[in-house]
Scaffold this motif. Structure first.
Motif, PDB file in Angstrom:
ATOM      1  N   GLY A   1      -2.847  25.116  36.342  1.00  0.00           N
ATOM      2  CA  GLY A   1      -2.873  24.113  37.352  1.00  0.00           C
ATOM      3  C   GLY A   1      -3.180  22.659  36.380  1.00  0.00           C
ATOM      4  O   GLY A   1      -2.732  22.719  35.200  1.00  0.00           O
ATOM      5  N   GLN A   2      -3.880  21.830  37.062  1.00  0.00           N
ATOM      6  CA  GLN A   2      -3.980  20.399  36.284  1.00  0.00           C
ATOM      7  C   GLN A   2      -5.425  20.310  36.524  1.00  0.00           C
ATOM      8  O   GLN A   2      -6.067  20.531  37.655  1.00  0.00           O
ATOM      9  CB  GLN A   2      -3.089  19.337  37.157  1.00  0.00           C
ATOM     10  N   LEU A   3      -6.066  19.637  35.580  1.00  0.00           N
ATOM     11  CA  LEU A   3      -7.568  19.022  35.641  1.00  0.00           C
ATOM     12  C   LEU A   3      -7.369  17.453  35.111  1.00  0.00           C
ATOM     13  O   LEU A   3      -6.979  17.272  33.973  1.00  0.00           O
ATOM     14  CB  LEU A   3      -8.363  19.720  34.827  1.00  0.00           C
ATOM     15  N   PHE A   4      -8.087  16.779  35.990  1.00  0.00           N
ATOM     16  CA  PHE A   4      -8.040  15.233  35.433  1.00  0.00           C
ATOM     17  C   PHE A   4      -9.793  14.983  35.222  1.00  0.00           C
ATOM     18  O   PHE A   4     -10.370  15.433  35.962  1.00  0.00           O
ATOM     19  CB  PHE A   4      -7.874  14.387  36.593  1.00  0.00           C
ATOM     20  N   LEU A   5      -9.912  14.417  33.951  1.00  0.00           N
ATOM     21  CA  LEU A   5     -11.224  14.011  33.892  1.00  0.00           C
ATOM     22  C   LEU A   5     -11.186  12.512  33.510  1.00  0.00           C
ATOM     23  O   LEU A   5     -10.331  11.886  32.717  1.00  0.00           O
ATOM     24  CB  LEU A   5     -11.474  14.745  32.463  1.00  0.00           C
ATOM     25  N   PRO A   6     -11.990  11.832  34.151  1.00  0.00           N
ATOM     26  CA  PRO A   6     -12.325  10.468  33.985  1.00  0.00           C
ATOM     27  C   PRO A   6     -12.941  10.020  32.575  1.00  0.00           C
ATOM     28  O   PRO A   6     -13.627  10.952  31.917  1.00  0.00           O
ATOM     29  CB  PRO A   6     -13.086   9.986  35.118  1.00  0.00           C
ATOM     30  N   ALA A   7     -12.661   8.891  32.055  1.00  0.00           N
ATOM     31  CA  ALA A   7     -13.428   8.590  30.678  1.00  0.00           C
ATOM     32  C   ALA A   7     -14.795   8.627  30.910  1.00  0.00           C
ATOM     33  O   ALA A   7     -15.504   8.292  31.758  1.00  0.00           O
ATOM     34  CB  ALA A   7     -12.728   7.168  30.121  1.00  0.00           C
ATOM     35  N   ALA A   8     -15.516   8.926  29.892  1.00  0.00           N
ATOM     36  CA  ALA A   8     -17.043   8.754  29.871  1.00  0.00           C
ATOM     37  C   ALA A   8     -17.585   7.182  29.691  1.00  0.00           C
ATOM     38  O   ALA A   8     -16.939   6.400  29.071  1.00  0.00           O
ATOM     39  CB  ALA A   8     -17.673   9.526  28.800  1.00  0.00           C
ATOM     40  N   PRO A   9     -18.221   6.847  30.605  1.00  0.00           N
ATOM     41  CA  PRO A   9     -18.953   5.578  30.781  1.00  0.00           C
ATOM     42  C   PRO A   9     -19.636   5.080  29.336  1.00  0.00           C
ATOM     43  O   PRO A   9     -20.975   5.536  29.169  1.00  0.00           O
ATOM     44  CB  PRO A   9     -19.914   5.447  31.869  1.00  0.00           C
ATOM     45  N   ILE A  10     -18.883   4.580  28.335  1.00  0.00           N
ATOM     46  CA  ILE A  10     -19.630   4.071  27.168  1.00  0.00           C
ATOM     47  C   ILE A  10     -18.988   2.603  26.623  1.00  0.00           C
ATOM     48  O   ILE A  10     -18.177   2.163  27.363  1.00  0.00           O
ATOM     49  CB  ILE A  10     -19.251   5.128  26.058  1.00  0.00           C
ATOM     50  N   GLU A  11     -19.808   2.195  25.664  1.00  0.00           N
ATOM     51  CA  GLU A  11     -19.345   0.569  25.136  1.00  0.00           C
ATOM     52  C   GLU A  11     -18.447   0.962  23.945  1.00  0.00           C
ATOM     53  O   GLU A  11     -18.940   1.754  23.077  1.00  0.00           O
ATOM     54  CB  GLU A  11     -20.460   0.031  24.865  1.00  0.00           C
ATOM     55  N   ALA A  12     -17.157   0.587  24.034  1.00  0.00           N
ATOM     56  CA  ALA A  12     -16.291   0.671  23.108  1.00  0.00           C
ATOM     57  C   ALA A  12     -16.541   0.094  22.029  1.00  0.00           C
ATOM     58  O   ALA A  12     -16.596  -1.320  22.185  1.00  0.00           O
ATOM     59  CB  ALA A  12     -15.118   0.753  23.298  1.00  0.00           C
ATOM     60  N   LYS A  13     -16.641   0.532  20.837  1.00  0.00           N
ATOM     61  CA  LYS A  13     -16.710  -0.364  19.489  1.00  0.00           C
ATOM     62  C   LYS A  13     -15.654  -0.430  18.657  1.00  0.00           C
ATOM     63  O   LYS A  13     -15.366  -1.198  17.810  1.00  0.00           O
ATOM     64  CB  LYS A  13     -17.982   0.097  18.533  1.00  0.00           C
ATOM     65  N   SER A  14     -14.756   1.008  18.695  1.00  0.00           N
ATOM     66  CA  SER A  14     -13.676   1.027  17.879  1.00  0.00           C
ATOM     67  C   SER A  14     -12.626   2.021  18.374  1.00  0.00           C
ATOM     68  O   SER A  14     -13.239   3.222  19.183  1.00  0.00           O
ATOM     69  CB  SER A  14     -13.926   1.337  16.590  1.00  0.00           C
ATOM     70  N   ALA A  15     -11.295   1.943  18.248  1.00  0.00           N
ATOM     71  CA  ALA A  15     -10.536   2.940  18.425  1.00  0.00           C
ATOM     72  C   ALA A  15     -10.133   3.902  17.596  1.00  0.00           C
ATOM     73  O   ALA A  15      -9.357   4.974  17.881  1.00  0.00           O
ATOM     74  CB  ALA A  15      -9.252   2.523  19.343  1.00  0.00           C
ATOM     75  N   VAL A  16     -10.593   3.485  16.407  1.00  0.00           N
ATOM     76  CA  VAL A  16     -10.052   4.602  15.258  1.00  0.00           C
ATOM     77  C   VAL A  16     -10.645   5.955  15.442  1.00  0.00           C
ATOM     78  O   VAL A  16     -11.908   6.063  15.642  1.00  0.00           O
ATOM     79  CB  VAL A  16     -10.648   3.777  13.781  1.00  0.00           C
ATOM     80  N   GLY A  17      -9.956   6.870  15.250  1.00  0.00           N
ATOM     81  CA  GLY A  17     -10.026   8.105  15.119  1.00  0.00           C
ATOM     82  C   GLY A  17     -10.562   8.699  16.676  1.00  0.00           C
ATOM     83  O   GLY A  17     -10.986  10.124  16.507  1.00  0.00           O
ATOM     84  N   ALA A  18     -10.337   8.339  17.651  1.00  0.00           N
ATOM     85  CA  ALA A  18     -10.591   8.689  18.878  1.00  0.00           C
ATOM     86  C   ALA A  18      -9.834   9.988  19.157  1.00  0.00           C
ATOM     87  O   ALA A  18     -10.518  11.074  19.686  1.00  0.00           O
ATOM     88  CB  ALA A  18     -10.726   7.705  19.853  1.00  0.00           C
ATOM     89  N   GLY A  19      -8.759   9.767  19.084  1.00  0.00           N
ATOM     90  CA  GLY A  19      -7.742  11.172  19.289  1.00  0.00           C
ATOM     91  C   GLY A  19      -8.032  12.291  18.622  1.00  0.00           C
ATOM     92  O   GLY A  19      -7.983  13.619  18.928  1.00  0.00           O
ATOM     93  N   ASP A  20      -8.458  12.100  17.174  1.00  0.00           N
ATOM     94  CA  ASP A  20      -8.617  13.055  16.376  1.00  0.00           C
ATOM     95  C   ASP A  20      -9.832  13.658  16.926  1.00  0.00           C
ATOM     96  O   ASP A  20     -10.230  14.832  16.739  1.00  0.00           O
ATOM     97  CB  ASP A  20      -8.714  12.576  15.009  1.00  0.00           C
TER      98      ASP A  20
END
Length: 304
Positions: free
Chosen positions: A230-249
């Motif tokens: 099936g499918q599972l949805f997860l919300p984003a963790a509540p954090i203060e973003a400082k950079s998007a570099v390397g997030a997917g990796d």
């Protein structure tokens, strides 16, 4: 496997201006590219990884040195072209980040064939194919590696974009693929606005036999996991973003680490969300840290 690695350089400046010379406050050099970033986080978490990558020129030698500094086991496939250098500049007055990523060197047929030959002898529990295809690499290259690994009974994890993603999936039988929402839109040619539309598109990849598990990352909107259960949805963790570099990796590495130690796919997906969030908390020159991943993992809850 990283076909298009980088030397990642990060700077900080007070303000960005055109033409004017800007003095940086600090600079950081890291070995980068999808597969190398995945390996860095995987080893931080306590896993064992070997990085296969194509590199050449003086910058290729510098990349080797950076991998040694990070104590990463690596196999270099030599090429004639120079390894690319990517830059990230943080404007401290505004918190905005500017990223400059070249396409990479052109790869000759004999070079990418040497890469396939090298992978014939790879011994691993999982093969991760991560990152873009540099110029000269055929669109179906990742598909060829998937077929090669299937013959050797080695599961493949795929994280690419454009032709790399499409070519890898067309071979079929990928264990896990991790497209971003933008990459999934490009793959399907659909707008994919609502969570249901995104989940249905991911399930389409599963039903086609292209991948057993599809993890779609959506930035601040969380992530969706699709598989036969099936499918599972997860919300984003509540954090203060400082950079998007390397997030997917970092997401992929944390998820794979959990899979490798026997966690079920849903919990591994949660751990991946924590890994991606932990990377976003770090400055542009760093990736996810284990303590941050473990802490954020406890804060991630799923809605099936």
């Amino acid at each position: 496997m990283t076909l298009n690695p980088t030397i990642d350089v990060a700077y900080e400046v007070d303000r960005m201006f055109h033409t004017r010379k800007m003095r940086t406050k600090s600079e950081f050099y890291s070995p980068g590219g999808g597969g190398i970033n995945v390996a860095r986080v995987f080893v931080r978490l306590g896993g064992i990884a070997r990085s296969y990558y194509m590199a050449g020129g003086a910058t290729g030698d510098a990349l080797d040195g950076l991998l040694d500094l990070h104590q990463l086991v690596h196999n270099r496939i030599p090429i004639a072209g120079h390894t690319r250098v990517a830059s990230a500049v943080l404007e401290t007055k505004t918190g905005k980040e500017y990223r400059f990523v070249p396409p990479g060197p052109s790869i000759r047929p004999a070079e990418w064939q040497a890469c396939l030959d090298e992978l014939e002898n790879a011994h691993c529990k999982f093969m991760v194919l991560s990152g873009s295809l540099p110029p000269g690499i055929p669109d179906d290259f990742y598909g060829r590696v998937v077929a090669l690994m299937r013959r050797r009974n080695i599961p493949v994890i795929l994280d690419s974009s454009g032709p790399g993603l499409k070519g890898g999936l067309e071979e079929g039988g990928v264990l896990l693929v991790k497209p971003s929402i933008g990459e999934l839109r490009q793959l399907t040619g659909l707008e994919l606005i609502t969570p249901d539309e995104i989940a249905n598109a991911a399930m389409g990849v599963v039903h086609s036999g292209q991948a057993e598990h599809v993890a779609v990352t959506m930035g601040n909107d969380g992530a969706i996991l699709a598989n036969a259960a099936g499918q599972l949805f997860l919300p984003a963790a509540p954090i203060e973003a400082k950079s998007a570099v390397g997030a997917g990796d970092s997401f992929l590495s944390a998820m794979l680490f959990a899979i490798s130690i026997g966690w079920d796919m849903g919990e591994a997906f949660r751990f991946g969300i924590a890994g991606g969030a932990a990377a976003v908390m770090s400055p542009g020159h760093d990736l996810a840290r284990p303590n941050d991943i473990q802490r954020l993992y406890q804060q991630v809850s799923g809605i099936s």
